[in-house]
Design a protein around this motif. Structure first.
Motif, PDB file in Angstrom:
ATOM      1  N   TRP A  22       3.058  -1.429  -7.340  1.00 22.02           N
ATOM      2  CA  TRP A  22       2.491  -0.967  -6.077  1.00 22.02           C
ATOM      3  C   TRP A  22       1.451  -1.972  -5.594  1.00 22.02           C
ATOM      4  O   TRP A  22       0.705  -2.540  -6.410  1.00 22.02           O
ATOM      5  CB  TRP A  22       1.809   0.386  -6.240  1.00 22.02           C
ATOM      6  CG  TRP A  22       2.705   1.566  -6.216  1.00 22.02           C
ATOM      7  CD1 TRP A  22       3.383   2.080  -5.150  1.00 22.02           C
ATOM      8  CD2 TRP A  22       3.014   2.445  -7.322  1.00 22.02           C
ATOM      9  NE1 TRP A  22       4.087   3.206  -5.508  1.00 22.02           N
ATOM     10  CE2 TRP A  22       3.882   3.459  -6.839  1.00 22.02           C
ATOM     11  CE3 TRP A  22       2.642   2.483  -8.664  1.00 22.02           C
ATOM     12  CZ2 TRP A  22       4.370   4.475  -7.634  1.00 22.02           C
ATOM     13  CZ3 TRP A  22       3.130   3.485  -9.472  1.00 22.02           C
ATOM     14  CH2 TRP A  22       3.990   4.472  -8.968  1.00 22.02           C
ATOM     15  N   SER A  77      -3.929  -2.631   2.634  1.00 23.81           N
ATOM     16  CA  SER A  77      -4.703  -2.132   3.780  1.00 23.81           C
ATOM     17  C   SER A  77      -5.712  -3.169   4.269  1.00 23.81           C
ATOM     18  O   SER A  77      -5.949  -3.294   5.481  1.00 23.81           O
ATOM     19  CB  SER A  77      -5.431  -0.839   3.395  1.00 23.81           C
ATOM     20  OG  SER A  77      -4.535   0.137   2.919  1.00 23.81           O
ATOM     21  N   THR A 101      -2.828  -9.468  -1.822  1.00 27.50           N
ATOM     22  CA  THR A 101      -3.839  -8.444  -2.102  1.00 27.50           C
ATOM     23  C   THR A 101      -4.245  -8.533  -3.570  1.00 27.50           C
ATOM     24  O   THR A 101      -3.463  -8.988  -4.406  1.00 27.50           O
ATOM     25  CB  THR A 101      -3.312  -7.022  -1.813  1.00 27.50           C
ATOM     26  OG1 THR A 101      -4.320  -6.061  -2.149  1.00 27.50           O
ATOM     27  CG2 THR A 101      -2.064  -6.723  -2.627  1.00 27.50           C
ATOM     28  N   PRO A 142      -4.800   6.508  -5.746  1.00 27.36           N
ATOM     29  CA  PRO A 142      -5.061   5.132  -5.312  1.00 27.36           C
ATOM     30  C   PRO A 142      -4.248   4.112  -6.099  1.00 27.36           C
ATOM     31  O   PRO A 142      -3.776   4.378  -7.206  1.00 27.36           O
ATOM     32  CB  PRO A 142      -6.553   4.973  -5.614  1.00 27.36           C
ATOM     33  CG  PRO A 142      -6.774   5.845  -6.823  1.00 27.36           C
ATOM     34  CD  PRO A 142      -5.858   7.036  -6.621  1.00 27.36           C
ATOM     35  N   VAL A 143      -4.081   2.947  -5.523  1.00 26.88           N
ATOM     36  CA  VAL A 143      -3.518   1.804  -6.236  1.00 26.88           C
ATOM     37  C   VAL A 143      -4.649   1.148  -7.011  1.00 26.88           C
ATOM     38  O   VAL A 143      -5.721   0.888  -6.455  1.00 26.88           O
ATOM     39  CB  VAL A 143      -2.884   0.793  -5.259  1.00 26.88           C
ATOM     40  CG1 VAL A 143      -2.437  -0.463  -5.994  1.00 26.88           C
ATOM     41  CG2 VAL A 143      -1.720   1.437  -4.526  1.00 26.88           C
ATOM     42  N   ASP A 184      -1.626  -2.229  -2.549  1.00 20.58           N
ATOM     43  CA  ASP A 184      -2.362  -1.688  -1.404  1.00 20.58           C
ATOM     44  C   ASP A 184      -2.769  -2.879  -0.540  1.00 20.58           C
ATOM     45  O   ASP A 184      -3.619  -3.686  -0.935  1.00 20.58           O
ATOM     46  CB  ASP A 184      -3.590  -0.909  -1.868  1.00 20.58           C
ATOM     47  CG  ASP A 184      -4.266  -0.166  -0.710  1.00 20.58           C
ATOM     48  OD1 ASP A 184      -4.189  -0.650   0.433  1.00 20.58           O
ATOM     49  OD2 ASP A 184      -4.886   0.895  -0.965  1.00 20.58           O
ATOM     50  N   ARG A 216      -3.864   4.458   4.477  1.00 24.16           N
ATOM     51  CA  ARG A 216      -3.681   3.213   3.738  1.00 24.16           C
ATOM     52  C   ARG A 216      -2.283   2.650   4.017  1.00 24.16           C
ATOM     53  O   ARG A 216      -1.398   3.367   4.496  1.00 24.16           O
ATOM     54  CB  ARG A 216      -3.821   3.464   2.237  1.00 24.16           C
ATOM     55  CG  ARG A 216      -5.205   3.944   1.805  1.00 24.16           C
ATOM     56  CD  ARG A 216      -5.184   4.393   0.357  1.00 24.16           C
ATOM     57  NE  ARG A 216      -4.346   5.578   0.195  1.00 24.16           N
ATOM     58  CZ  ARG A 216      -3.909   6.027  -0.978  1.00 24.16           C
ATOM     59  NH1 ARG A 216      -4.201   5.372  -2.091  1.00 24.16           N
ATOM     60  NH2 ARG A 216      -3.170   7.110  -1.051  1.00 24.16           N
ATOM     61  N   THR A 217      -2.101   1.390   3.736  1.00 22.56           N
ATOM     62  CA  THR A 217      -0.775   0.759   3.806  1.00 22.56           C
ATOM     63  C   THR A 217      -0.417   0.309   2.396  1.00 22.56           C
ATOM     64  O   THR A 217      -1.032  -0.605   1.845  1.00 22.56           O
ATOM     65  CB  THR A 217      -0.765  -0.444   4.766  1.00 22.56           C
ATOM     66  OG1 THR A 217      -1.164  -0.009   6.077  1.00 22.56           O
ATOM     67  CG2 THR A 217       0.622  -1.053   4.835  1.00 22.56           C
ATOM     68  N   ILE A 218       0.584   0.971   1.829  1.00 20.27           N
ATOM     69  CA  ILE A 218       0.971   0.720   0.440  1.00 20.27           C
ATOM     70  C   ILE A 218       2.424   0.242   0.391  1.00 20.27           C
ATOM     71  O   ILE A 218       3.290   0.788   1.073  1.00 20.27           O
ATOM     72  CB  ILE A 218       0.797   1.988  -0.416  1.00 20.27           C
ATOM     73  CG1 ILE A 218      -0.691   2.368  -0.472  1.00 20.27           C
ATOM     74  CG2 ILE A 218       1.346   1.786  -1.828  1.00 20.27           C
ATOM     75  CD1 ILE A 218      -0.973   3.671  -1.184  1.00 20.27           C
ATOM     76  N   TYR A 240       2.282   5.290   3.595  1.00 22.21           N
ATOM     77  CA  TYR A 240       0.852   5.589   3.557  1.00 22.21           C
ATOM     78  C   TYR A 240       0.431   6.178   2.221  1.00 22.21           C
ATOM     79  O   TYR A 240      -0.754   6.437   2.003  1.00 22.21           O
ATOM     80  CB  TYR A 240       0.465   6.525   4.703  1.00 22.21           C
ATOM     81  CG  TYR A 240       1.136   7.883   4.657  1.00 22.21           C
ATOM     82  CD1 TYR A 240       0.507   8.971   4.058  1.00 22.21           C
ATOM     83  CD2 TYR A 240       2.391   8.079   5.233  1.00 22.21           C
ATOM     84  CE1 TYR A 240       1.115  10.222   4.022  1.00 22.21           C
ATOM     85  CE2 TYR A 240       3.006   9.313   5.207  1.00 22.21           C
ATOM     86  CZ  TYR A 240       2.368  10.378   4.597  1.00 22.21           C
ATOM     87  OH  TYR A 240       2.976  11.618   4.560  1.00 22.21           O
ATOM     88  N   ASN A 241       1.381   6.416   1.301  1.00 20.55           N
ATOM     89  CA  ASN A 241       1.014   6.848  -0.049  1.00 20.55           C
ATOM     90  C   ASN A 241       1.984   6.249  -1.069  1.00 20.55           C
ATOM     91  O   ASN A 241       3.034   5.714  -0.717  1.00 20.55           O
ATOM     92  CB  ASN A 241       0.943   8.382  -0.157  1.00 20.55           C
ATOM     93  CG  ASN A 241       2.299   9.057  -0.020  1.00 20.55           C
ATOM     94  OD1 ASN A 241       3.276   8.670  -0.648  1.00 20.55           O
ATOM     95  ND2 ASN A 241       2.366  10.095   0.806  1.00 20.55           N
ATOM     96  N   LYS A 242       1.603   6.322  -2.330  1.00 17.69           N
ATOM     97  CA  LYS A 242       2.361   5.655  -3.390  1.00 17.69           C
ATOM     98  C   LYS A 242       3.745   6.272  -3.598  1.00 17.69           C
ATOM     99  O   LYS A 242       4.728   5.553  -3.836  1.00 17.69           O
ATOM    100  CB  LYS A 242       1.567   5.706  -4.703  1.00 17.69           C
ATOM    101  CG  LYS A 242       0.358   4.814  -4.719  1.00 17.69           C
ATOM    102  CD  LYS A 242      -0.526   5.049  -5.948  1.00 17.69           C
ATOM    103  CE  LYS A 242       0.138   4.618  -7.223  1.00 17.69           C
ATOM    104  NZ  LYS A 242      -0.793   4.751  -8.392  1.00 17.69           N
TER     105      LYS A 242
END
Length: 412
Positions: free
Chosen positions: A108, A112, A96, A235-236, A110, A3-5, A146-148
Motif C-alpha cells: 500500500w 496524499s 512517497t 492508516p498506511v 499513501d 486520503r489517496t491510497i 480513499y481507503n486501504k
C-alpha cells in the motif's frame, strides 16, 4: 479531506521473475512449483497462459497437470524474489515515504502528500506501472481509492497491468454486485456461512444490519460491514515505522508422512527450535502457541492455546505444541504437514515481569542458558552447526527448516 491510497499487486510475481531468465517460456503455460520429490508438489505461482487453463496457486502439481498437460514447471528461487521485491519497493519510495508492504509482491502507498508533485492518484499509479515495466521488466495492477480495503480490491478488479479507481461515488456500482467471496478478508468458510443466510453479494453484506453480522460472525462481522460500506480508516504505515511482528511460525511438508509418536516428536522439536530461536532473535516471547496439521488428504485443522507465562524457550514451546497436538489429533493418524507458531507476542524485557514468580524459575533459567548457548554457536558456525540429537539423520526432510521452501505469493 480523503486520503489517496494506492495498492500495487505484482502480476504473477514469482512466474514473472522466472520468465526474465527464461524468455523461451514466455509464450507457453508455465508455473513455479515446489519439488515433487520432496513432497512439496504444489503450484506456487503461474503465468497468465496457465491461468487460462484454470491452474490456481496452492493446488497440487498433479491437479494442475491434469488441467494443462503441457504445463512447464520451474523450481522457485526465493532469493531472486526478495531482491526484486526490494527493487520494486524502491520505485514506490520515489513517490512517497508512506509504503506498507502487505506481502512480498504487494504494497500500500499513501500518496496524499505527493499529488501536487506527480498528479492524481491514477496518474501516480500509472507512472509506477510504467516505471516498473521499463526498469524491471515486470507488470503490476494498481487500485486507487480513499481507503486501504478498496485500494486492495481495486488492484484485484482488473488484471494484468491495469489501474482501477474506486471512489465514494462508484464503489457501490463496481463492488456491490460482486460475489461475497470476492470481499477482502472473506475466506471460503466465512463465504459459505454468509451464503447460507442469504448474503450472496458484497452489496447484500453492506445492507445487512451490522448487529446481525456481529451475531453471526462475532467481531469479524462488524469489521466486514465497515469494509463493504467503505468505512475503513486504517492508516498506511510510514516507512520509518517498525512493523510490529504479530506471530512467528515455521512449518514443513515432510518427505514422508509422520506415522509414529517418534516422528511427531522429532518434527515438533525441530519446528519448536526454529520458532524459539527466531523469537529470541526478535527479542520477543510468545503468550500462546498455535499448531496447524494437514493430513495426506489435505484436510487441515488449526488449534491454539494460551500459555501460563510468555516464553521463547525451546523446551516450553515444544511441550506446549506436543500437548496441543495430543489433545486434538489421533496419534498414529498420518500427518503430511505440520506448523508451529508463537502467537500473542510480547517484548522480551516486558514479559520478564510477568514470569518473575514462576514456580519453575530455576529450570527456566537453565533452559534459557542452554538455548542462548546454542544461539551463540549457530551465530558463529552456522545454523546447522548444532541441533538436538533426535533430529540428526532423520528421513523427514527437516534438516533445513530455516529455508521456507513453500512460501507462496498472495495472488488470485
Amino acid at each position: 479531506m480523503d486520503r489517496t491510497i494506492i495498492h500495487c499487486d505484482m502480476n504473477g510475481f514469482f512466474a514473472s521473475v522466472e520468465l526474465l531468465a527464461r524468455p523461451d517460456l514466455k509464450n507457453v503455460p508455465m508455473a513455479v512449483s515446489g519439488n515433487p520429490d520432496s513432497r512439496h508438489g504444489i503450484i506456487l505461482a503461474k503465468n497468465e497462459l496457465a491461468k487460462k487453463y484454470g491452474v490456481v496457486t496452492a493446488e497440487t502439481i498433479w491437479s494442475a497437470k491434469k488441467k494443462c498437460p503441457d504445463l512447464q514447471l520451474v523450481r522457485p528461487h526465493h532469493d531472486k524474489y526478495k531482491k526484486y521485491s526490494q527493487l520494486i519497493n524502491a520505485v514506490y519510495y520515489r513517490y512517497t515515504d508512506m509504503v506498507e508492504p502487505f506481502s512480498i509482491d504487494e504494497s500500500w502507498l499513501d500518496v496524499s502528500g505527493s499529488l501536487k508533485l506527480f498528479g492524481s492518484g491514477v496518474q501516480i499509479a500509472d507512472l509506477i506501472r510504467e516505471t516498473v515495466k521499463r526498469e524491471l521488466g515486470l507488470t503490476l495492477s494498481a487500485g486507487v481509492s480513499y481507503n486501504k480495503i478498496f485500494a486492495k480490491m481495486g488492484s484485484d478488479y482488473k488484471k494484468p497491468d491495469a489501474t482501477t479507481l474506486i471512489t465514494r461515488d462508484n464503489f457501490k456500482e463496481l463492488l456491490w454486485p460482486m460475489d461475497i467471496s470476492e470481499m477482502f478478508f472473506v475466506g471460503s468458510a466465512t463465504a459459505a456461512k454468509l451464503k447460507r443466510t442469504g448474503i450472496l453479494t458484497i452489496g447484500d453484506l453492506a445492507c445487512t444490519n451490522k448487529y446481525v453480522l456481529q451475531g453471526l460472525l462475532g467481531k469479524q462481522g462488524g469489521m466486514l460491514y465497515d469494509y463493504a460500506n467503505g468505512l475503513d480508516e486504517s492508516p498506511v504505515a510510514h516507512s520509518y515505522e517498525k512493523q510490529k511482528i504479530k506471530s512467528v511460525g515455521n512449518g514443513i511438508t515432510f518427505r514422508r508422512n509422520l506415522a509414529t509418536t517418534g516422528d511427531i516428536q522429532t518434527a515438533l522439536k525441530a519446528l519448536s527450535d526454529t520458532v524459539s530461536s527466531r523469537l529470541r532473535a526478535y527479542q520477543m516471547k510468545a503468550s500462546g502457541i498455535k499448531i496447524d496439521i494437514k493430513d495426506p488428504y489435505f484436510k487441515t485443522i488449526s488449534r491454539q492455546k494460551q500459555l501460563e507465562s510468555p516464553t521463547n524457550i525451546t523446551e516450553e514451546i515444544y511441550s506446549s505444541a506436543y500437548a496441543l497436538l495430543k489433545a486434538s489429533w489421533t496419534l498414529g493418524s498420518p500427518i503430511r504437514l505440520l506448523t508451529v507458531t508463537g502467537i500473542g507476542l510480547v517484548n522480551e524485557n516486558e514479559s520478564e515481569q510477568l514470569s518473575f514468580f514462576s514456580k519453575n524459575k530455576e529450570i527456566r533459567e537453565k533452559s534459557t542458558s542452554l538455548d542462548k548457548t546454542m544461539d551463540a554457536i549457530r551465530s558463529k558456525f552456522g545454523g546447522q552447526s548444532i541441533t538436538f540429537g533426535g533430529i540428526l539423520k532423520n528421513d523427514l526432510g527437516i534438516d533445513l527448516l530455516d529455508e521456507n521452501e513453500e512460501e507462496q505469493e498472495r495472488e488470485n
